[in-house]
Structures are given as C-alpha cells and as structure tokens.
Design a protein around this motif. Structure first.
Motif, mmCIF file in Angstrom:
data_model
loop_
_atom_site.group_PDB
_atom_site.id
_atom_site.type_symbol
_atom_site.label_atom_id
_atom_site.label_comp_id
_atom_site.label_asym_id
_atom_site.label_seq_id
_atom_site.Cartn_x
_atom_site.Cartn_y
_atom_site.Cartn_z
ATOM 1 N N GLY A 196 12.934 67.964 57.872
ATOM 2 C CA GLY A 196 12.941 69.356 58.268
ATOM 3 C C GLY A 196 13.565 69.514 59.640
ATOM 4 O O GLY A 196 13.433 68.627 60.491
ATOM 5 N N VAL A 197 14.271 70.607 59.862
ATOM 6 C CA VAL A 197 14.876 70.891 61.172
ATOM 7 C C VAL A 197 14.517 72.320 61.544
ATOM 8 O O VAL A 197 14.867 73.263 60.819
ATOM 9 C CB VAL A 197 16.417 70.720 61.143
ATOM 10 C CG1 VAL A 197 17.002 71.036 62.518
ATOM 11 C CG2 VAL A 197 16.796 69.316 60.720
ATOM 12 N N LYS A 198 13.786 72.460 62.638
ATOM 13 C CA LYS A 198 13.294 73.775 63.050
ATOM 14 C C LYS A 198 14.441 74.775 63.185
ATOM 15 O O LYS A 198 15.446 74.510 63.822
ATOM 16 C CB LYS A 198 12.551 73.653 64.377
ATOM 17 C CG LYS A 198 11.833 74.939 64.794
ATOM 18 C CD LYS A 198 11.020 74.726 66.060
ATOM 19 C CE LYS A 198 10.304 76.015 66.445
ATOM 20 N NZ LYS A 198 9.502 75.827 67.702
ATOM 21 N N GLY A 199 14.263 75.910 62.555
ATOM 22 C CA GLY A 199 15.262 76.966 62.618
ATOM 23 C C GLY A 199 16.422 76.787 61.665
ATOM 24 O O GLY A 199 17.304 77.650 61.579
ATOM 25 N N VAL A 200 16.452 75.662 60.949
ATOM 26 C CA VAL A 200 17.555 75.388 60.024
ATOM 27 C C VAL A 200 17.044 75.248 58.593
ATOM 28 O O VAL A 200 17.455 75.966 57.693
ATOM 29 C CB VAL A 200 18.320 74.106 60.437
ATOM 30 C CG1 VAL A 200 19.437 73.790 59.439
ATOM 31 C CG2 VAL A 200 18.896 74.263 61.835
ATOM 32 N N VAL A 201 16.138 74.314 58.389
ATOM 33 C CA VAL A 201 15.626 74.074 57.044
ATOM 34 C C VAL A 201 14.205 73.537 57.140
ATOM 35 O O VAL A 201 13.893 72.721 58.020
ATOM 36 C CB VAL A 201 16.540 73.082 56.277
ATOM 37 C CG1 VAL A 201 16.601 71.724 56.955
ATOM 38 C CG2 VAL A 201 16.092 72.919 54.823
#
Length: 445
Positions: free
Chosen positions: A204-209
C-alpha cells in the motif's frame, strides 16, 4: 557365397550395434527422467544430451528437455540465443505433436512458447535506442533526460520503457506517476511491471493505493505465469505470512522451490528462514542451515546472523561459540545491528572468548547508535548491565573513581541497581567526598 556371408555378418553387427545404442539410450532416458522427478533438472538435461546423441531427438525426450529448461530458466536474465534455442525446441515439439491432439503435455509446451515469445519481445524492447539511453540517464540520475528518452519508447508501445518510467518516478518519490506507469505496462502484459504493481498493492502507498493482498496475489501470479522469477519468491512469502491466502508453509515451500530452481538467492534465504522459524511441527534446523549456506555461497549478505544463531544454539549443527562469534562479526560488518548486540552478549558472557566487558561495551555502543528501535533498546539495557559489571570489577580493585563513573553510566542507561552502589560510595566517601545528602538523593532516584 563368401560375399553374401560377409554382408550378412556386417548387417547383423550393424543391427546389434543399433540395438545396443537404443538400449543405452533407453537407460539414459530413464536416468534423465529419474533426475527430473528428483528435481535435479541440470542433471536431467545432461542425460538428455546423451540420449539425443545415441538415438536422436525423440518427442518424449524433447518434452522433458523443454519442461526442465522452463523450470530453471530466468526468462529475463538469459541470452537471446538461449531463448531462441528453447523456442526451436518448442516449435519442433508443437509441430510434431499437433496431430496427436491437445493433451496436457501439448498445452504445457504451448504455454512455454508464450513465455519464450514474450521474453524475446522484452529483449527487443530493451535493445532499442530509447530504452538504452533512458536507462543510462536514469542510472546517472539525469531524470529529465531519462524520461524524455523513455517517453519516445512509450510512444512506440515499448512496455519495458513504460515500466522504467515508473522506476524513474519511483526513485523521485513520485509514487502516483510510478503506479500509473506500472499499471499501464502490467495491463498490457509486461511481467516485470506486474511484479512492481503487485508490490504497491502488497504494501500500500498512502495517497496512491490502499493495501490489497488479493490484488497483490493476482498480479504476482500473472507475473509468474509470464516467467518473472522474482514473483515466485513473493508468492511464497504471501503463503508464509497468510496474505490473501490461508497461511500454508508447505505451499510457501513449493513456491520458494520454484524460485530457487531459477537461481533466486532471496528464495534460498526465505527457505532457510521458513525451516528456522516456523511452527515446531515444520521446523528443521539442518535444512535451515543448508539453505542459508546455499544463499551465502551465491552472494547473500543477509543470513550470516542466522547462521551464527544456529551455531550459538547448537541447532542443525554442533554448538560452537567461536564459530558463532565469527559469523556474527561477518553479519555486523554487513550492517546487521542484531549481530552487534549478539557479539556484545558473547563478550559479556565469555562465550567464544574470555569475558571482556570493554569489548562488549564497544559492540553495544554500535548497536545503540543505530536507528533500529528494538535493537537500540536492547543495547541500552545491555550497556546498563555492562557498565555495572565493569564498575564492580573496578570497585573490587579499589579503583573507586573509575568505578563511580561506571556506576553513573550504568544508571544513565537504565540500570536502577546502580543507584544503590552510587549512594553507598557517597555515604562512605569512596572515590568522592563523603556526602550523606547526595547519597540519600541517589537512593531515592
């Protein structure tokens, strides 16, 4: 009559010789098959070479050769000539067996042909001027130049270039742009981009996915189907931790094994850790040591501490403190902070060498200066114990001033017992002027 007899004799000798060669070829094929079934794929291929020399290429030996090669190939890390050779074998088998119908073997080889063709296309993309120049500029951190070249490749449908644009953006921490390019290349069928995309879903990448284990597993499986060797290892890890699937060590082992067959060192490391740390019913320290050593022989710098731990505990190998200390030092030289603490403990307790508090102190300080919170806390407690023991030794030798300094250092690192010794020394005037007030203050700290 004599000529006829001679001819018959030569004919019989030829027939006998041919029959003998066929018999040897049959034996060699059986040996190749046995090696294949045992997972010794390189040996199987060597035996098949002998079969081909004796009896020519047969469909059954060709099938075994194709499958064995597919298992050990890292499709994106072999030469084009090697891929072309496999492609010729595949085409030959498919043409020969076409009339036999679409059985499971035919389908398996057909799937392999897809992987070969995809890998060959990838090599063409990577040999393009746009990719070569873009990759070079990216490695030199000339990001604008890299993007400019790679965009030219993207305009031509070069999926390797699209994926590399994602890597360039990622190195600049432009994660949304990176994700978009990985997604674009992966959706178009580029295996390496599938693996990269899966990694974004895995963490997971905050603000992306958002983190999504099911999506991660889906893309890792697709990457594996397309010959991406790293994906096998990642799937194994997901089974190890029960991400998207029920935790299953046996299934993890299968996927790690498939990655190992393709030469993946990280999978060898994971195999070792699986046998080292999993549930008691699955644990096998002898196998753990085997896989750690296999990874180390192939360049790993991550498993020295684990090897040291097995020697220290006498698991999988006879207990050997000097050998453990040697491995911990190798690990520490490669930046393993846990090993720095382990070395400190060994000098503190006199394992593998005589007790040496000063040497222990040196290693604990290295661990304390790190940014790893768990090891930093462990080192802090150890420093407190070490200073305390050093102070006791100096006190017994009547080196009171140095003893007092060490007791204070012990207290500063959290050793609460040190305050009583400090208080006693102030009360008795050892290494310092008598001062009952300060002594009381130390007792109450």
């Amino acid at each position: 009559m004599i000529k006829y007899t001679l001819f018959a004799l030569l004919l019989n000798l030829a027939i006998y010789s041919h029959a003998q060669e066929n018999a040897i070829a049959t034996l060699k094929f059986e040996e190749a098959e046995a090696a294949f079934n045992s997972g010794n794929y390189a040996t199987a291929l060597n035996k098949l070479d002998e079969v081909d020399k004796l009896a020519g290429i047969m469909s059954k030996s060709l099938y075994l050769r194709i499958v064995a090669t597919d298992i050990i190939f890292d499709y994106y890390d072999v030469k084009s000539t090697t891929l072309l050779t496999l492609g010729k074998y595949v085409d030959s088998y498919l043409k020969t067996m076409e009339a036999e119908g679409l059985d499971d073997k035919y389908r398996a080889v057909y799937a392999i042909s897809g992987r070969v063709n995809t890998a060959l296309q990838v090599k063409k993309w990577k040999e393009s001027l746009e990719f070569i120049n873009g990759e070079k500029a990216g490695k030199d951190k000339n990001f604008e130049e890299a993007i400019a070249w790679l965009k030219k490749g993207e305009a031509k449908g070069n999926l390797a270039a699209i994926n590399y644009i994602g890597l360039v953006y990622q190195s600049q921490q432009k994660y949304q742009e990176a994700f978009d390019h990985f997604n674009k290349a992966a959706s178009a069928g580029y295996a390496t981009a599938m693996r990269n995309l899966a990694g974004y879903y895995l963490g997971g990448v905050k603000g992306v996915v958002a983190q999504n284990y099911d999506e991660a597993m889906k893309w890792y499986l697709k990457a594996a189907e397309n010959g991406e060797a790293d994906a096998f290892d990642s799937i194994g890890m997901m089974y190890s931790f029960g991400q998207s699937v029920t935790k299953n060590e046996a299934e993890a082992l299968k996927w790690y094994g498939r990655a190992v067959n393709k030469g993946q060192v990280s999978a060898m490391e994971n195999m070792g850790m699986l046998y080292h740390f999993v549930s008691e019913s699955f644990r096998d320290h002898t196998k753990a040591m085997f896989w750690y050593r296999m990874a180390l022989e192939r360049g790993s710098k991550q498993m020295e501490n684990n090897v040291g731990s097995l020697y220290f505990e006498g698991k999988g190998v006879p207990q050997n403190y000097p050998e453990a200390l040697n491995w911990f030092k190798k690990a520490a030289a490669n930046g393993n902070i846990r090993s720095a603490n382990n070395i400190g403990d060994m000098y503190f307790n006199g394992h593998g060498s005589a007790k040496n508090y000063a040497e222990a102190l040196t290693w604990y300080k290295k661990a304390y200066e790190s940014n790893e919170s768990e090891q930093k806390q462990r080192a802090k407690e150890s420093l407190g114990k070490c200073y305390y023991e050093m102070a006791k030794e100096k006190y017994l030798k009547k080196d009171y001033t140095s003893a007092l300094d060490d007791y204070k250092s012990a207290f500063s690192f959290g050793n609460r017992m040190a305050r009583y010794s400090i208080a006693a020394m102030y009360r008795d005037g050892l290494g310092v002027a008598k001062d009952k007030k300060i002594a009381k203050e130390w007792e109450n700290k």
